[in-house]
Design a protein around this motif. Structure first.
Motif, PDB file in Angstrom:
ATOM      1  N   ASP A  71       0.892  -1.150   0.055  1.00  0.00           N
ATOM      2  CA  ASP A  71       0.040   0.054   0.124  1.00  0.00           C
ATOM      3  C   ASP A  71       0.905   1.306   0.078  1.00  0.00           C
ATOM      4  N   SER A  72       0.341   2.470  -0.416  1.00  0.00           N
ATOM      5  CA  SER A  72       1.211   3.478  -0.513  1.00  0.00           C
ATOM      6  C   SER A  72       1.334   4.517   0.838  1.00  0.00           C
ATOM      7  N   HIS A  73       0.319   3.851   1.598  1.00  0.00           N
ATOM      8  CA  HIS A  73       0.222   4.512   3.004  1.00  0.00           C
ATOM      9  C   HIS A  73       1.316   3.801   4.018  1.00  0.00           C
ATOM     10  N   ALA A  74       2.094   4.424   4.780  1.00  0.00           N
ATOM     11  CA  ALA A  74       2.982   3.951   5.819  1.00  0.00           C
ATOM     12  C   ALA A  74       2.202   3.853   7.187  1.00  0.00           C
ATOM     13  N   LEU A  75       2.690   2.937   7.865  1.00  0.00           N
ATOM     14  CA  LEU A  75       1.692   2.578   9.052  1.00  0.00           C
ATOM     15  C   LEU A  75       2.425   3.601  10.313  1.00  0.00           C
ATOM     16  N   GLU A  76       1.287   3.711  11.278  1.00  0.00           N
ATOM     17  CA  GLU A  76       1.511   4.618  12.161  1.00  0.00           C
ATOM     18  C   GLU A  76       2.564   3.971  13.097  1.00  0.00           C
ATOM     19  N   GLU A  77       3.288   5.122  13.837  1.00  0.00           N
ATOM     20  CA  GLU A  77       4.133   4.695  14.677  1.00  0.00           C
ATOM     21  C   GLU A  77       3.657   3.713  15.932  1.00  0.00           C
ATOM     22  N   ASP A  78       2.456   3.818  16.328  1.00  0.00           N
ATOM     23  CA  ASP A  78       2.045   2.899  17.493  1.00  0.00           C
ATOM     24  C   ASP A  78       1.888   1.417  16.849  1.00  0.00           C
ATOM     25  N   LEU A  79       1.544   1.176  15.650  1.00  0.00           N
ATOM     26  CA  LEU A  79       1.602  -0.083  15.060  1.00  0.00           C
ATOM     27  C   LEU A  79       2.886  -0.654  14.432  1.00  0.00           C
ATOM     28  N   LEU A  80       3.838   0.374  14.152  1.00  0.00           N
ATOM     29  CA  LEU A  80       5.003   0.040  13.424  1.00  0.00           C
ATOM     30  C   LEU A  80       6.017  -0.541  14.810  1.00  0.00           C
ATOM     31  N   SER A  81       5.766  -0.214  15.849  1.00  0.00           N
ATOM     32  CA  SER A  81       6.747  -0.525  16.879  1.00  0.00           C
ATOM     33  C   SER A  81       6.242  -1.960  17.251  1.00  0.00           C
ATOM     34  N   LEU A  82       5.086  -2.585  16.884  1.00  0.00           N
ATOM     35  CA  LEU A  82       4.481  -3.702  17.705  1.00  0.00           C
ATOM     36  C   LEU A  82       5.290  -4.828  17.416  1.00  0.00           C
ATOM     37  N   PRO A  83       5.769  -5.065  16.219  1.00  0.00           N
ATOM     38  CA  PRO A  83       6.403  -6.620  15.947  1.00  0.00           C
ATOM     39  C   PRO A  83       7.561  -6.685  17.004  1.00  0.00           C
ATOM     40  N   GLN A  84       8.662  -5.660  17.347  1.00  0.00           N
ATOM     41  CA  GLN A  84       9.612  -5.697  18.434  1.00  0.00           C
ATOM     42  C   GLN A  84       9.053  -5.743  19.703  1.00  0.00           C
ATOM     43  N   LYS A  85       7.993  -5.168  19.845  1.00  0.00           N
ATOM     44  CA  LYS A  85       7.306  -5.367  21.351  1.00  0.00           C
ATOM     45  C   LYS A  85       6.834  -6.646  21.574  1.00  0.00           C
ATOM     46  N   MET A  86       6.120  -7.325  20.497  1.00  0.00           N
ATOM     47  CA  MET A  86       5.500  -8.439  20.611  1.00  0.00           C
ATOM     48  C   MET A  86       6.724  -9.548  20.735  1.00  0.00           C
ATOM     49  N   SER A  87       7.797  -9.170  20.006  1.00  0.00           N
ATOM     50  CA  SER A  87       8.859 -10.279  20.015  1.00  0.00           C
ATOM     51  C   SER A  87       9.326 -10.168  21.565  1.00  0.00           C
ATOM     52  N   ASP A  88       9.799  -9.010  22.147  1.00  0.00           N
ATOM     53  CA  ASP A  88      10.139  -8.983  23.355  1.00  0.00           C
ATOM     54  C   ASP A  88       9.238  -9.737  24.411  1.00  0.00           C
ATOM     55  N   ARG A  89       8.004  -9.340  24.395  1.00  0.00           N
ATOM     56  CA  ARG A  89       7.211  -9.991  25.485  1.00  0.00           C
ATOM     57  C   ARG A  89       6.747 -11.434  25.287  1.00  0.00           C
ATOM     58  N   TYR A  90       6.532 -11.875  24.264  1.00  0.00           N
ATOM     59  CA  TYR A  90       5.939 -13.113  23.582  1.00  0.00           C
ATOM     60  C   TYR A  90       7.025 -13.989  23.326  1.00  0.00           C
ATOM     61  N   LEU A  91       8.185 -13.404  23.262  1.00  0.00           N
ATOM     62  CA  LEU A  91       9.619 -14.477  22.811  1.00  0.00           C
ATOM     63  C   LEU A  91       9.342 -15.301  21.562  1.00  0.00           C
ATOM     64  N   VAL A  92       9.026 -14.393  20.489  1.00  0.00           N
ATOM     65  CA  VAL A  92       9.067 -14.924  19.036  1.00  0.00           C
ATOM     66  C   VAL A  92       9.753 -13.808  18.456  1.00  0.00           C
ATOM     67  N   SER A  93      10.113 -14.156  17.285  1.00  0.00           N
ATOM     68  CA  SER A  93      10.862 -13.313  16.349  1.00  0.00           C
ATOM     69  C   SER A  93       9.909 -12.172  15.647  1.00  0.00           C
ATOM     70  N   PRO A  94      10.576 -10.965  15.466  1.00  0.00           N
ATOM     71  CA  PRO A  94       9.669  -9.925  15.002  1.00  0.00           C
ATOM     72  C   PRO A  94       8.836 -10.304  13.769  1.00  0.00           C
ATOM     73  N   ALA A  95       9.518 -11.165  12.951  1.00  0.00           N
ATOM     74  CA  ALA A  95       8.900 -11.599  11.472  1.00  0.00           C
ATOM     75  C   ALA A  95       7.626 -12.365  11.993  1.00  0.00           C
ATOM     76  N   THR A  96       7.887 -13.381  12.888  1.00  0.00           N
ATOM     77  CA  THR A  96       6.755 -14.099  13.387  1.00  0.00           C
ATOM     78  C   THR A  96       5.572 -13.432  13.925  1.00  0.00           C
TER      79      THR A  96
END
Length: 627
Positions: A71-96
């Motif tokens: 898509d031509s629109h970028a994701l907002e920062e609150d959503l963009l930061s989630l893969p890394q936060k979820m990785s740290d919290r739920y012990l998965v890779s940011p890609a997963t």
């Protein structure tokens, strides 16, 4: 130019971003948060740009170019930061983590001819004009809907969007109708039951709308709303707000809290009986507790020690008298009896053999059509003789809903008695509420009566076995029992009916605690959690080992326990197991559970040990149940 990109694929926990070259034609179009398409092992996959640089971290000759855009629109920062936060919290890779929510772009929908990127929105990160953080307890379903409408309308009137999350997909359509305002912003659905193409279309629509309302299940917590002003979680005590049986086991309540903190949006948890985690947030000042309904019903503890009616009739004379009086007045009676079927178990009188599930090793319940495991739902025919001693004298133990229905029908032959459980279809359950005089229900009835509109006028609400609510394993057992009692109180209060609860120990500390007021229960239970270092004052991690072979599952689990005990530094955590999963065989896979108890912040040795686990192992942080 080069971009660090998280590909939306399942990767080992230790892997993060990958470098891709930005073609010259896309300079100025790619930015942090761009939804892009990149080559991955010979196929195009979706990805998320996290950083741009003029240099790469690997040799240029080994770097592939990104292919285009989702898509031509970028994701907002609150959503963009989630893969890394979820990785740290739920012990998965940011890609997963990213794969859990970013829609897949078909090859035919790849955008390659973008000539002008939408400029990054300069979102003003201020608090919503709503109360910043709310913890709201409601009593009736109409109060829940009214509060959802009020909060959402106030948010969109201020020029910001709202995300409304319900644990049940069946309720999404009703909420969409309720939250569609005249001349209001579009209302978009986001939930796991949507097809991939429809999910992608709704995502792209949300990215293009300056203000929108999102309604959905737990997946809606990850929706790309551009100007969030409110994250609203309905029935916030429901375990269905967590992802199940796959990594990452994310919790939409935590996701909503993170996004509200990042975006400056309002946050509200609505529930009949909030979890202790939310009460702890309120105690820390991160949530504001609103005044709760005060019209509790009359609550009576009925001592059934030496019940003169005998063990084959689980209702005491006091409840039977109240039932008779209610029926005479034309009112309905609810009997909460959390045991399905005809009986709880089948036993041989000769050798005392208990018929058990071969997979779960628990007693098989007795139903009208045979024996049924209450965990894995395996069914077998009713035996004519004991397989061990050959005795044909078999008897039932513990009345189920069907047996109690039969017993009450004998007592009240002119009334319609219905066992309200999962054996009934949705249509049959709906008719039962309207047509029955007495409903004998399991846990299923709590949701249908407490969360859905009901026309029932109750004369009495009864609990057959209050002690049984405390008989389950797990650190949440007292909280779950109190929540059940709290919901039953609300159902009774809706008709000003008494709540009568049978117990063998009316003076017991735990029993008294279950019938106490909200403030006393929360204070007592939070102090107990703090003293034992259980969540929210500690961390409990479960690792579910899965395999198609039972022997292989047990072998892997034992090896993992030994490895974890060796890897974890003394004092950093304790390991228990392997334990039997509450549903050891499901979807063709055997399961075994390992439990790790540690501090609020997971120590490095524990985190490292879990990072090295195979991707097939499921890691759950502070689970609702063990397994």
């Amino acid at each position: 130019m080069f971009a660090k990109i998280i590909p939306a694929v399942r990767l080992p926990k230790s892997l993060g971003t990958y470098d891709y070259a930005v073609p010259e034609r896309y300079r100025g179009l790619v930015r942090r948060g761009s939804w892009v398409i990149v080559p991955w092992r010979g196929r195009p996959v979706d990805g998320l740009v996290t950083e741009l640089s003029e240099t790469a971290s690997v040799e240029n000759g080994r770097i592939a170019e990104l292919l285009g855009f989702g898509d031509s629109h970028a994701l907002e920062e609150d959503l963009l930061s989630l893969p890394q936060k979820m990785s740290d919290r739920y012990l998965v890779s940011p890609a997963t983590a990213l794969k859990a929510f970013l829609p897949r772009t078909p090859k035919t929908k790849l955008l390659t001819d973008i000539t002008e990127a939408n400029p990054p929105e300069q979102t003003v990160r201020t608090k919503s004009n709503l109360a910043e953080r709310l913890l709201i307890r409601y009593r009736r379903p109409d109060e829940k809907i009214a509060e959802a409408i009020r909060l959402t309308k106030s948010t969109v009137d201020s020029g910001r969007g709202a995300v409304v999350i319900t644990p049940h997909s069946a309720e999404v359509a009703e909420l969409v109708r309720a939250l569609t305002f005249p001349d209001g912003p579009p209302v978009m659905e986001i939930h796991g039951g949507m097809t991939g193409p429809r999910l992608r279309i709704n995502w792209k629509r949300l990215l293009s709308e300056p203000v929108a309302i999102v309604v959905g299940t737990r997946l809606a917590a990850l929706a790309p709303i551009r100007s969030p002003g409110l994250f609203l979680i309905l029935e916030s005590d429901s375990p269905d707000l967590r992802q199940y049986d796959q990594n990452p086991r994310y919790d939409s309540r935590e996701i909503a809290l993170w996004r509200a903190d990042e975006s400056g949006a309002g946050l509200a948890y609505l529930s009949h009986a909030p979890r202790l985690e939310e009460y702890a947030l309120a105690a820390e000042g991160r949530l504001s507790r609103l005044a709760t309904p005060t019209s509790d019903p009359k609550t009576v503890l009925v001592n059934v020690t030496g019940n003169p009616r005998g063990h084959d009739h689980p209702l005491s004379p006091a409840i039977m008298n109240r039932t008779e009086e209610s029926l005479r007045q034309g009112k309905k009676v609810l009997v909460y009896h959390n045991r399905l079927g005809t009986a709880g178990a089948l036993i041989c009188n000769g050798c005392r053999l208990v018929f058990r599930c071969g997979r779960c090793d628990i007693a098989l319940g007795v139903g009208s059509s045979g024996l049924r495991c209450p965990r894995c739902a395996t069914t077998t025919a009713l035996p004519s003789a004991c397989p061990k001693c050959g005795d044909t004298n078999l008897h039932n133990v513990g009345l189920g809903t069907k047996s109690l229905e039969t017993a009450l029908q004998r007592e009240f032959p002119e009334s319609k008695i219905t066992a309200y459980d999962s054996d009934l279809s949705d249509e049959e359950r709906s008719r039962a509420i309207d047509e029955s005089d007495v409903l004998v229900g399991t846990r299923l009835i709590l949701h249908d009566l407490a969360e859905l509109p009901s026309r029932a006028d109750w004369g009495c609400v009864a609990v057959t076995d209050l002690d049984g609510l405390l008989s389950f394993p797990g650190f949440r057992v007292t909280e779950d029992a109190w929540r059940t009692v709290r919901i039953l109180k609300d159902i009774a209060a809706s008709s000003e009916a008494p709540l009568m609860m049978q117990t063998l120990d009316p003076d017991g500390t735990k029993i008294r605690l279950l019938s106490s007021n909200e403030r006393d229960f929360v204070a007592t239970e939070l102090e107990a959690r703090r003293g034992s270092a259980y969540p929210p004052f500690g961390t409990l991690l479960t690792v579910t080992v899965r395999s198609q072979s039972q022997d292989e599952t047990e072998r892997q689990a034992k090896e993992l326990v030994a490895a974890l005990k060796e890897a974890i530094v003394p004092g950093h955590g304790t390991v228990a197991g392997p334990l039997r999963h509450r549903r050891p065989f499901r979807d063709g896979m055997w399961r075994s559970v390992i439990v790790i108890k540690t501090g609020t912040d997971i120590p490095p040795s524990v985190r490292q040990a879990l990072t090295e686990l195979p991707e097939s192992h499921i890691v759950d942080r502070n689970p609702e149940t063990i397994g």
